[in-house]
Design an enzyme around this catalytic site. Sequence first.
Site, PDB file in Angstrom:
ATOM      1  N   ASP A   1       0.526  -1.053  -0.190  1.00  0.00           N
ATOM      2  CA  ASP A   1      -0.369  -0.021  -0.282  1.00  0.00           C
ATOM      3  C   ASP A   1       0.767   1.360   0.103  1.00  0.00           C
ATOM      4  O   ASP A   1       0.243   2.099   0.451  1.00  0.00           O
ATOM      5  CB  ASP A   1      -0.845   0.301   0.763  1.00  0.00           C
ATOM      6  CG  ASP A   1      -2.480  -1.205   1.214  1.00  0.00           C
ATOM      7  OD1 ASP A   1      -1.936  -1.737   0.296  1.00  0.00           O
ATOM      8  OD2 ASP A   1      -3.016  -1.658   1.809  1.00  0.00           O
TER       9      ASP A   1
ATOM     10  N   LYS B   1      -6.576  -4.773  -3.216  1.00  0.00           N
ATOM     11  CA  LYS B   1      -7.199  -5.515  -1.773  1.00  0.00           C
ATOM     12  C   LYS B   1      -8.268  -4.516  -1.115  1.00  0.00           C
ATOM     13  O   LYS B   1      -7.785  -3.753  -0.900  1.00  0.00           O
ATOM     14  CB  LYS B   1      -6.043  -6.286  -1.113  1.00  0.00           C
ATOM     15  CG  LYS B   1      -5.427  -4.677  -0.682  1.00  0.00           C
ATOM     16  CD  LYS B   1      -4.521  -5.371   0.547  1.00  0.00           C
ATOM     17  CE  LYS B   1      -2.988  -4.330   1.032  1.00  0.00           C
ATOM     18  NZ  LYS B   1      -4.256  -3.552   2.056  1.00  0.00           N
TER      19      LYS B   1
ATOM     20  N   CYS C   1      -1.803  -2.860   7.924  1.00  0.00           N
ATOM     21  CA  CYS C   1      -2.434  -3.599   6.386  1.00  0.00           C
ATOM     22  C   CYS C   1      -0.741  -4.182   6.711  1.00  0.00           C
ATOM     23  O   CYS C   1      -0.544  -5.350   5.696  1.00  0.00           O
ATOM     24  CB  CYS C   1      -2.307  -3.043   5.176  1.00  0.00           C
ATOM     25  SG  CYS C   1      -3.729  -2.007   5.084  1.00  0.00           S
TER      26      CYS C   1
HETATM   27  C1  C5J Z   1      -3.023   0.453   5.501  1.00  0.00           C
HETATM   28  C2  C5J Z   1      -4.736   1.450   6.863  1.00  0.00           C
HETATM   29  N1  C5J Z   1      -2.243   0.271   4.145  1.00  0.00           N
HETATM   30  N2  C5J Z   1      -4.255   1.789   8.044  1.00  0.00           N
HETATM   31  N3  C5J Z   1      -4.187   1.418   5.537  1.00  0.00           N
HETATM   32  O1  C5J Z   1      -2.130  -0.169   6.457  1.00  0.00           O
HETATM   33  O2  C5J Z   1      -6.005   1.858   6.752  1.00  0.00           O
END
Ligand code: C5J
Length: 221
Positions: free
Chosen positions: A25, A130, A163
């Site tokens: 991400d 995802k 994540c």
């Molecule tokens: C991720 C989030 N990528 N913190 N998303 O950690 O909402």
Amino acid sequence: MPTVNQALPSPFAFEPSKTALVVIDMQRDFIEPGGFGAALGNDVSLLADIVPDVARLIAHARMRGWQIVHTRESHAPDLSDCPPAKRLRGQPSARIGDKGPMGRILVRGEQGNAIIDALAPIDGELVIDKPGKGAFYATRLGEELAMRGVTHLVFAGVTTEVCVQTSMREANDRGYDCLVIEDATASYIPAFKEVTLAMIRSQGGIVGWTATLEQLLEADA
Ligand code: C5J
């Protein structure tokens, strides 16, 4: 076989041809001002700080011929894959699907949903969209890794306790040996990053291993 002898809690040995780097991400929505992370009141510079180290890690993985996977937390434009329990949480002013300065928040194809230019995937690398925090939930990642004979995963990306950790735990339950690179992951809340790394390597490496980027690069030179 390369072995990261200084990995915690014990040396981490891996076969490069069976190893994948999973970059979680590294999207504009989390890292750049004007995205989802900033709208939730976070200091996004904490995440931007790791970009050079993630870039070095990706360059190393490309050079060594590892499989490379990039993930994006993202939803279909009609939000059919975003349960209300997820959408309605957080700040009412910045919900998934709402319009922000970089387009609709966490919606596939929007400007903010893209991986930042500095870490853009290249041809042949897997990009996994995802809808959950974990990279295996409702995606084809498990099948793609199995097809490629991958047994070991090296994790980087954001955020450590959301994540990255969720994906690593999912991977651990599926039988992968997982290493998270300490300086190639970050949280908006630095104490959460530290405690997550401590959790991962506690109890004999209950869900995996941790190491620094230098320790990995030295072991796999
Ligand atoms: C991720 C989030 N990528 N913190 N998303 O950690 O909402």
